[in-house]
Design a protein around this motif. Sequence first.
Motif, PDB file in Angstrom:
ATOM      1  N   LEU A  18     -19.875  11.713  10.582  1.00  0.00           N
ATOM      2  CA  LEU A  18     -21.024  10.944  11.060  1.00  0.00           C
ATOM      3  C   LEU A  18     -20.919   9.494  10.613  1.00  0.00           C
ATOM      4  CD1 LEU A  18     -23.762  10.769  12.503  1.00  0.00           C
ATOM      5  CD2 LEU A  18     -24.829  11.439  10.332  1.00  0.00           C
ATOM      6  N   LYS A  19     -20.548   9.283   9.367  1.00  0.00           N
ATOM      7  CA  LYS A  19     -20.417   7.912   8.850  1.00  0.00           C
ATOM      8  C   LYS A  19     -19.365   7.143   9.645  1.00  0.00           C
ATOM      9  CE  LYS A  19     -20.272   5.328   4.583  1.00  0.00           C
ATOM     10  NZ  LYS A  19     -20.404   5.407   3.134  1.00  0.00           N
ATOM     11  N   ALA A  20     -18.242   7.787   9.938  1.00  0.00           N
ATOM     12  CA  ALA A  20     -17.186   7.145  10.735  1.00  0.00           C
ATOM     13  C   ALA A  20     -17.675   6.867  12.150  1.00  0.00           C
ATOM     14  CB  ALA A  20     -15.940   8.020  10.753  1.00  0.00           C
ATOM     15  N   SER A  35     -25.222   3.091   3.826  1.00  0.00           N
ATOM     16  CA  SER A  35     -25.213   3.492   2.421  1.00  0.00           C
ATOM     17  C   SER A  35     -25.227   5.019   2.380  1.00  0.00           C
ATOM     18  CB  SER A  35     -26.443   2.947   1.701  1.00  0.00           C
ATOM     19  OG  SER A  35     -27.613   3.625   2.146  1.00  0.00           O
ATOM     20  N   ASP A  36     -24.917   5.577   1.229  1.00  0.00           N
ATOM     21  CA  ASP A  36     -24.962   7.033   1.091  1.00  0.00           C
ATOM     22  C   ASP A  36     -26.360   7.567   1.361  1.00  0.00           C
ATOM     23  OD1 ASP A  36     -22.262   7.125   0.554  1.00  0.00           O
ATOM     24  OD2 ASP A  36     -22.518   7.252  -1.622  1.00  0.00           O
ATOM     25  N   GLN A  37     -27.368   6.845   0.920  1.00  0.00           N
ATOM     26  CA  GLN A  37     -28.749   7.278   1.125  1.00  0.00           C
ATOM     27  C   GLN A  37     -29.103   7.258   2.614  1.00  0.00           C
ATOM     28  OE1 GLN A  37     -31.698   5.221  -1.166  1.00  0.00           O
ATOM     29  NE2 GLN A  37     -33.348   6.495  -0.423  1.00  0.00           N
ATOM     30  N   GLU A  38     -28.685   6.227   3.312  1.00  0.00           N
ATOM     31  CA  GLU A  38     -28.943   6.151   4.749  1.00  0.00           C
ATOM     32  C   GLU A  38     -28.212   7.269   5.483  1.00  0.00           C
ATOM     33  OE1 GLU A  38     -29.599   1.367   5.333  1.00  0.00           O
ATOM     34  OE2 GLU A  38     -27.551   2.143   5.145  1.00  0.00           O
ATOM     35  N   LEU A  39     -26.984   7.553   5.057  1.00  0.00           N
ATOM     36  CA  LEU A  39     -26.203   8.625   5.663  1.00  0.00           C
ATOM     37  C   LEU A  39     -26.906   9.969   5.480  1.00  0.00           C
ATOM     38  CD1 LEU A  39     -23.632   9.738   7.021  1.00  0.00           C
ATOM     39  CD2 LEU A  39     -22.605   9.844   4.736  1.00  0.00           C
ATOM     40  N   VAL A  40     -27.360  10.245   4.285  1.00  0.00           N
ATOM     41  CA  VAL A  40     -28.046  11.510   4.013  1.00  0.00           C
ATOM     42  C   VAL A  40     -29.310  11.619   4.875  1.00  0.00           C
ATOM     43  CG1 VAL A  40     -29.342  12.798   2.266  1.00  0.00           C
ATOM     44  CG2 VAL A  40     -27.104  11.837   1.705  1.00  0.00           C
ATOM     45  N   ALA A  41     -30.082  10.534   4.957  1.00  0.00           N
ATOM     46  CA  ALA A  41     -31.313  10.561   5.753  1.00  0.00           C
ATOM     47  C   ALA A  41     -31.012  10.810   7.228  1.00  0.00           C
ATOM     48  CB  ALA A  41     -32.079   9.247   5.579  1.00  0.00           C
ATOM     49  N   MET A  42     -30.023  10.118   7.768  1.00  0.00           N
ATOM     50  CA  MET A  42     -29.681  10.295   9.174  1.00  0.00           C
ATOM     51  C   MET A  42     -29.136  11.702   9.417  1.00  0.00           C
ATOM     52  SD  MET A  42     -27.021   8.235  11.624  1.00  0.00           S
ATOM     53  CE  MET A  42     -28.097   6.908  12.132  1.00  0.00           C
ATOM     54  N   PHE A  43     -28.273  12.154   8.528  1.00  0.00           N
ATOM     55  CA  PHE A  43     -27.680  13.478   8.682  1.00  0.00           C
ATOM     56  C   PHE A  43     -28.767  14.554   8.674  1.00  0.00           C
ATOM     57  CE2 PHE A  43     -25.397  17.305   7.642  1.00  0.00           C
ATOM     58  CZ  PHE A  43     -24.272  17.196   8.437  1.00  0.00           C
ATOM     59  N   CYS A  44     -29.689  14.452   7.747  1.00  0.00           N
ATOM     60  CA  CYS A  44     -30.771  15.435   7.662  1.00  0.00           C
ATOM     61  C   CYS A  44     -31.647  15.417   8.914  1.00  0.00           C
ATOM     62  CB  CYS A  44     -31.619  15.192   6.422  1.00  0.00           C
ATOM     63  SG  CYS A  44     -30.760  15.631   4.889  1.00  0.00           S
ATOM     64  N   LEU A  52     -30.603  14.723  11.942  1.00  0.00           N
ATOM     65  CA  LEU A  52     -29.835  15.312  13.034  1.00  0.00           C
ATOM     66  C   LEU A  52     -29.588  16.808  12.842  1.00  0.00           C
ATOM     67  CD1 LEU A  52     -27.197  12.480  13.521  1.00  0.00           C
ATOM     68  CD2 LEU A  52     -29.033  13.082  15.099  1.00  0.00           C
ATOM     69  N   ASP A  53     -29.421  17.243  11.621  1.00  0.00           N
ATOM     70  CA  ASP A  53     -29.112  18.641  11.311  1.00  0.00           C
ATOM     71  C   ASP A  53     -30.397  19.455  11.309  1.00  0.00           C
ATOM     72  OD1 ASP A  53     -27.912  21.003  10.506  1.00  0.00           O
ATOM     73  OD2 ASP A  53     -27.777  20.408   8.400  1.00  0.00           O
ATOM     74  N   ARG A  54     -30.895  19.782  12.477  1.00  0.00           N
ATOM     75  CA  ARG A  54     -32.188  20.442  12.633  1.00  0.00           C
ATOM     76  C   ARG A  54     -32.237  21.850  12.061  1.00  0.00           C
ATOM     77  NH1 ARG A  54     -35.996  16.875  13.124  1.00  0.00           N
ATOM     78  NH2 ARG A  54     -35.479  15.292  14.650  1.00  0.00           N
ATOM     79  N   ASN A  55     -31.115  22.581  12.061  1.00  0.00           N
ATOM     80  CA  ASN A  55     -31.140  23.956  11.568  1.00  0.00           C
ATOM     81  C   ASN A  55     -30.664  24.070  10.115  1.00  0.00           C
ATOM     82  OD1 ASN A  55     -28.383  23.646  11.799  1.00  0.00           O
ATOM     83  ND2 ASN A  55     -28.109  25.292  13.299  1.00  0.00           N
ATOM     84  N   ASP A  56     -30.452  22.936   9.467  1.00  0.00           N
ATOM     85  CA  ASP A  56     -30.088  22.890   8.040  1.00  0.00           C
ATOM     86  C   ASP A  56     -28.850  23.712   7.679  1.00  0.00           C
ATOM     87  OD1 ASP A  56     -32.199  21.156   7.363  1.00  0.00           O
ATOM     88  OD2 ASP A  56     -33.593  22.836   7.214  1.00  0.00           O
ATOM     89  N   ASP A  57     -27.850  23.692   8.572  1.00  0.00           N
ATOM     90  CA  ASP A  57     -26.613  24.421   8.270  1.00  0.00           C
ATOM     91  C   ASP A  57     -25.520  23.499   7.731  1.00  0.00           C
ATOM     92  OD1 ASP A  57     -25.893  23.069  10.570  1.00  0.00           O
ATOM     93  OD2 ASP A  57     -25.055  24.831  11.576  1.00  0.00           O
ATOM     94  N   HIS A  58     -25.887  22.274   7.398  1.00  0.00           N
ATOM     95  CA  HIS A  58     -24.988  21.282   6.800  1.00  0.00           C
ATOM     96  C   HIS A  58     -23.918  20.801   7.771  1.00  0.00           C
ATOM     97  CE1 HIS A  58     -27.078  22.224   3.154  1.00  0.00           C
ATOM     98  NE2 HIS A  58     -26.743  23.491   3.291  1.00  0.00           N
ATOM     99  N   THR A  95     -29.484  16.346  21.670  1.00  0.00           N
ATOM    100  CA  THR A  95     -30.941  16.203  21.645  1.00  0.00           C
ATOM    101  C   THR A  95     -31.350  14.858  21.054  1.00  0.00           C
ATOM    102  OG1 THR A  95     -31.263  18.582  21.497  1.00  0.00           O
ATOM    103  CG2 THR A  95     -33.080  17.192  20.731  1.00  0.00           C
ATOM    104  N   GLU A  96     -30.737  14.489  19.933  1.00  0.00           N
ATOM    105  CA  GLU A  96     -31.096  13.232  19.287  1.00  0.00           C
ATOM    106  C   GLU A  96     -30.627  12.020  20.096  1.00  0.00           C
ATOM    107  OE1 GLU A  96     -32.987  10.842  16.627  1.00  0.00           O
ATOM    108  OE2 GLU A  96     -33.139  13.014  16.797  1.00  0.00           O
ATOM    109  N   MET A  97     -29.435  12.099  20.638  1.00  0.00           N
ATOM    110  CA  MET A  97     -28.882  10.959  21.361  1.00  0.00           C
ATOM    111  C   MET A  97     -29.590  10.700  22.684  1.00  0.00           C
ATOM    112  SD  MET A  97     -26.751   9.531  19.421  1.00  0.00           S
ATOM    113  CE  MET A  97     -27.541  10.110  17.947  1.00  0.00           C
TER     114      MET A  97
END
Length: 136
Positions: free
Chosen positions: A28-30, A41-50, A52-58, A67-69
């Motif tokens: 995702l960062k790339a 930043s790592d914090q921004e990456l974590v927030a964005m990833f969370c 997008l990851d609606r089912n929390d499967d990492h 859906t998000e796009m």
Amino acid sequence: MSISEEKLKEIFRKADTSGDGKIIPRELKALVKTEFGAEMSDQELVAMFCDLDRNDDHAITWEEFKTEMMKAPRRKAFSDKFRELDKDGSNTLTKEEIRQLLKGDGCSEDEIVAMFSKVDTNQDDIISLEEFMVMV
């Protein structure tokens, strides 16, 4: 103008460098860097990833990504507004830039400081695009 599902699928496949049908944080960062030219930043990456990851499967699946796009036109409008407000071109919003925006709306200094503190989630005294997107 919205992006076609075919183009989104192409972007997803490019981002999924492991070819497993999922995007992990590193991918995702790339993707954000190559497609949008933005560093995160790592914090921004974590927030964005969370987000997008609606089912929390990492991992971000194609369906989660699509859906998000599909919300991208709305996000682009907010991104354009962010760039308009970013008077110094720093890719962040300073307290002064927010102050200028909100003073025109009749906000008091206390209200401006409180709002800025709430939006500046990492407390670095600037508002990133990701923090701004959460705000709006």
